[in-house]
Design a protein around this motif. Sequence first.
Motif, PDB file in Angstrom:
ATOM      1  N   ALA A  55      45.653  33.835  33.763  1.00 13.26           N
ATOM      2  CA  ALA A  55      44.518  34.996  33.402  1.00 13.26           C
ATOM      3  C   ALA A  55      44.228  35.544  34.432  1.00 13.26           C
ATOM      4  O   ALA A  55      43.263  34.289  35.711  1.00 13.26           O
ATOM      5  CB  ALA A  55      43.975  34.253  32.219  1.00 13.26           C
ATOM      6  N   SER A  56      43.926  36.749  34.128  1.00 12.72           N
ATOM      7  CA  SER A  56      42.769  37.662  35.957  1.00 12.72           C
ATOM      8  C   SER A  56      42.243  38.918  34.982  1.00 12.72           C
ATOM      9  O   SER A  56      42.863  39.366  34.223  1.00 12.72           O
ATOM     10  CB  SER A  56      43.812  36.980  36.674  1.00 12.72           C
ATOM     11  OG  SER A  56      42.791  38.533  37.368  1.00 12.72           O
ATOM     12  N   THR A  57      41.251  38.735  34.759  1.00 14.40           N
ATOM     13  CA  THR A  57      40.621  40.276  34.616  1.00 14.40           C
ATOM     14  C   THR A  57      40.661  40.841  35.997  1.00 14.40           C
ATOM     15  O   THR A  57      40.983  41.990  36.302  1.00 14.40           O
ATOM     16  CB  THR A  57      39.755  40.628  33.680  1.00 14.40           C
ATOM     17  OG1 THR A  57      40.065  39.712  32.958  1.00 14.40           O
ATOM     18  CG2 THR A  57      39.285  41.681  33.739  1.00 14.40           C
ATOM     19  N   ARG A  58      39.427  40.480  36.613  1.00 14.34           N
ATOM     20  CA  ARG A  58      38.768  40.718  38.010  1.00 14.34           C
ATOM     21  C   ARG A  58      39.959  41.483  39.453  1.00 14.34           C
ATOM     22  O   ARG A  58      40.074  42.136  39.158  1.00 14.34           O
ATOM     23  CB  ARG A  58      37.162  40.569  38.482  1.00 14.34           C
ATOM     24  CG  ARG A  58      35.980  40.709  37.790  1.00 14.34           C
ATOM     25  CD  ARG A  58      35.377  39.332  37.657  1.00 14.34           C
ATOM     26  NE  ARG A  58      36.095  39.222  37.387  1.00 14.34           N
ATOM     27  CZ  ARG A  58      35.935  38.491  36.137  1.00 14.34           C
ATOM     28  NH1 ARG A  58      35.271  39.207  35.395  1.00 14.34           N
ATOM     29  NH2 ARG A  58      36.318  37.693  34.850  1.00 14.34           N
ATOM     30  N   THR A  59      40.646  39.568  39.404  1.00 13.59           N
ATOM     31  CA  THR A  59      41.404  40.492  40.418  1.00 13.59           C
ATOM     32  C   THR A  59      42.730  40.982  40.571  1.00 13.59           C
ATOM     33  O   THR A  59      43.294  41.604  41.316  1.00 13.59           O
ATOM     34  CB  THR A  59      41.730  38.925  40.898  1.00 13.59           C
ATOM     35  OG1 THR A  59      40.630  37.819  41.155  1.00 13.59           O
ATOM     36  CG2 THR A  59      42.035  38.712  42.654  1.00 13.59           C
ATOM     37  N   ARG A  60      43.133  41.020  39.372  1.00 11.88           N
ATOM     38  CA  ARG A  60      44.531  41.604  38.494  1.00 11.88           C
ATOM     39  C   ARG A  60      44.149  43.344  38.644  1.00 11.88           C
ATOM     40  O   ARG A  60      45.175  44.521  39.493  1.00 11.88           O
ATOM     41  CB  ARG A  60      44.867  41.487  37.463  1.00 11.88           C
ATOM     42  CG  ARG A  60      46.315  41.212  36.970  1.00 11.88           C
ATOM     43  CD  ARG A  60      47.072  41.236  35.963  1.00 11.88           C
ATOM     44  NE  ARG A  60      46.084  41.916  35.396  1.00 11.88           N
ATOM     45  CZ  ARG A  60      46.641  42.651  33.759  1.00 11.88           C
ATOM     46  NH1 ARG A  60      47.202  41.165  33.585  1.00 11.88           N
ATOM     47  NH2 ARG A  60      46.217  42.867  33.242  1.00 11.88           N
ATOM     48  N   ARG A  86      49.144  34.951  41.988  1.00 13.98           N
ATOM     49  CA  ARG A  86      47.736  33.653  41.205  1.00 13.98           C
ATOM     50  C   ARG A  86      48.733  32.631  40.652  1.00 13.98           C
ATOM     51  O   ARG A  86      49.243  32.769  40.425  1.00 13.98           O
ATOM     52  CB  ARG A  86      47.204  34.235  40.472  1.00 13.98           C
ATOM     53  CG  ARG A  86      46.489  33.162  39.257  1.00 13.98           C
ATOM     54  CD  ARG A  86      44.977  33.745  39.099  1.00 13.98           C
ATOM     55  NE  ARG A  86      44.272  34.270  39.692  1.00 13.98           N
ATOM     56  CZ  ARG A  86      42.937  35.119  39.395  1.00 13.98           C
ATOM     57  NH1 ARG A  86      42.573  34.919  37.831  1.00 13.98           N
ATOM     58  NH2 ARG A  86      41.879  35.120  40.644  1.00 13.98           N
ATOM     59  N   HIS A 115      40.820  30.951  47.128  1.00 15.72           N
ATOM     60  CA  HIS A 115      40.938  32.082  46.808  1.00 15.72           C
ATOM     61  C   HIS A 115      39.879  32.936  47.385  1.00 15.72           C
ATOM     62  O   HIS A 115      38.830  33.961  47.641  1.00 15.72           O
ATOM     63  CB  HIS A 115      40.240  32.665  45.768  1.00 15.72           C
ATOM     64  CG  HIS A 115      39.901  33.828  44.487  1.00 15.72           C
ATOM     65  ND1 HIS A 115      40.270  34.702  45.257  1.00 15.72           N
ATOM     66  CD2 HIS A 115      39.530  34.152  43.152  1.00 15.72           C
ATOM     67  CE1 HIS A 115      40.475  35.273  43.815  1.00 15.72           C
ATOM     68  NE2 HIS A 115      40.106  35.284  42.504  1.00 15.72           N
ATOM     69  N   GLN A 147      38.525  36.963  47.331  1.00 12.63           N
ATOM     70  CA  GLN A 147      36.960  36.907  46.154  1.00 12.63           C
ATOM     71  C   GLN A 147      35.808  36.427  47.330  1.00 12.63           C
ATOM     72  O   GLN A 147      35.029  36.732  47.372  1.00 12.63           O
ATOM     73  CB  GLN A 147      37.145  35.328  45.433  1.00 12.63           C
ATOM     74  CG  GLN A 147      35.827  35.602  44.396  1.00 12.63           C
ATOM     75  CD  GLN A 147      35.575  36.800  43.469  1.00 12.63           C
ATOM     76  OE1 GLN A 147      36.549  36.964  42.363  1.00 12.63           O
ATOM     77  NE2 GLN A 147      34.106  37.468  43.674  1.00 12.63           N
ATOM     78  N   PRO A 183      31.299  34.452  40.352  1.00 18.99           N
ATOM     79  CA  PRO A 183      32.902  35.359  41.440  1.00 18.99           C
ATOM     80  C   PRO A 183      33.169  35.766  39.970  1.00 18.99           C
ATOM     81  O   PRO A 183      34.429  36.285  39.479  1.00 18.99           O
ATOM     82  CB  PRO A 183      33.343  34.262  41.429  1.00 18.99           C
ATOM     83  CG  PRO A 183      32.709  32.535  40.958  1.00 18.99           C
ATOM     84  CD  PRO A 183      31.365  33.229  40.953  1.00 18.99           C
ATOM     85  N   GLY A 184      32.931  34.808  38.523  1.00 19.04           N
ATOM     86  CA  GLY A 184      33.201  35.267  37.271  1.00 19.04           C
ATOM     87  C   GLY A 184      34.479  34.850  36.765  1.00 19.04           C
ATOM     88  O   GLY A 184      35.416  34.493  37.496  1.00 19.04           O
ATOM     89  N   PRO A 185      35.002  34.901  35.293  1.00 18.91           N
ATOM     90  CA  PRO A 185      33.946  35.356  34.490  1.00 18.91           C
ATOM     91  C   PRO A 185      33.383  34.304  34.214  1.00 18.91           C
ATOM     92  O   PRO A 185      33.277  33.133  34.381  1.00 18.91           O
ATOM     93  CB  PRO A 185      35.731  35.779  33.149  1.00 18.91           C
ATOM     94  CG  PRO A 185      36.658  33.955  33.746  1.00 18.91           C
ATOM     95  CD  PRO A 185      35.995  33.680  34.890  1.00 18.91           C
TER      96      PRO A 185
HETATM   97  N1   CP Z   1      37.114  36.038  40.000  1.00 23.16           N
HETATM   98  C1   CP Z   1      38.011  35.854  40.017  1.00 23.16           C
HETATM   99  O1   CP Z   1      39.164  35.362  39.618  1.00 23.16           O
HETATM  100  O2   CP Z   1      38.503  36.382  38.207  1.00 23.16           O
HETATM  101  P1   CP Z   1      39.446  36.686  37.383  1.00 23.16           P
HETATM  102  O3   CP Z   1      39.891  35.020  37.316  1.00 23.16           O
HETATM  103  O4   CP Z   1      38.904  37.829  36.152  1.00 23.16           O
HETATM  104  O5   CP Z   1      40.609  37.493  38.192  1.00 23.16           O
END
Ligand code: CP
Length: 355
Positions: free
Chosen positions: A103-108, A156, A184, A187, A312-314
Amino acid sequence: MGRVAKPALSAAGGTGEARPFPPDDGKSHRRAIPPCSGARSPRMMHGLPSLHMTTPSRGSLLDIEHLEDKQILDLLKLARRMDPRKPRSLLRGKRIILLFYEASTRTRSSFEVAAQSLGALTTLVQSSGSSIEKGESLLDTAYTLRAVGADAIVIRHPSAGAPHLMARHIEIPVINAGDGMHEHPSQALLDGFTILKHKKSFKGLRIAIIGDVYHSRVTRSNCHLLARFGAKITLCGPPELVPDLASTLAPGLAITRHVEGALRGADVVMLLRVQQERLAGRKIQLQEYIARYQMTAARLKLAKQDAIVMHPGPIIRGLELTSEVVDCPQSAIVDEVRNGVPMRMAILARAFGKN
Ligand code: CP
């Protein structure tokens, strides 16, 4: 029913020795097809010559640890010239595949926006809903994506080293978007970029990294990046999340179990989520963790007045930090996400030699 012996998997994801095709004489329709005796590598299935490169494919970004100082500084400099609000056509016609096994929001989303801001075409492939679910190997997936026209793959993966393996078997750039508990790199680069927007240089900066260091690929990459440019890093958390061994990640790292000690005089406070999905049997008493390590406005006062808060989130509000800290003026958390786009534009431009 008789038992069928299962062939051993080779590093190439195939089933044994690769045998080269006869040279292509331009009459491929008349080319003799080698008999199906013995095991074949997956590259052969795709009509590609046997390939196991000793160095990763050109333009790949696999980790921070093996980058030279100049490469890091050049990327940070290039990111300053990138602006997603001013789209460019540097990568027009290039096809970038975003291959996400986790899963990813930011990176993707930021890799996608970055690629499109440079004129590239993007395709998302997630393990769920793809043939990965049916058991397709990493390398067969890579060769398949290459065959449909990928010019670069952003990957990823839950296993450390997956992007490195791919980059040694495919001749297009492979960008690591997070590999297991390893690194990562994008990041760390965007974190470095964010820090330099707030502070003059990395040298002498006191950086407190608090939370689940053990499972954090972001911390690993950040330690490699920040320590080499002279930042003084203190890792903080309980032994289950910050083992003593973590001090060997990079030169000069300190460890403390007391959040107050980590915060006093800090210029940068980096918070990490407790990665409950990776705990695998490790027992963490969340209430105790919150009592001892949660970042509150009162605790943040121990850091320098102009300290910035990063994550770095989430983020999990109410666990590793309070909502008050997330939304306070010192918080650079949204800034980090925003900076992810120009930083990833720089990474993709470099992948294609467009520096
Ligand atoms: N920082 C980071 O990798 O966030 P995501 O998992 O949402 O991509």
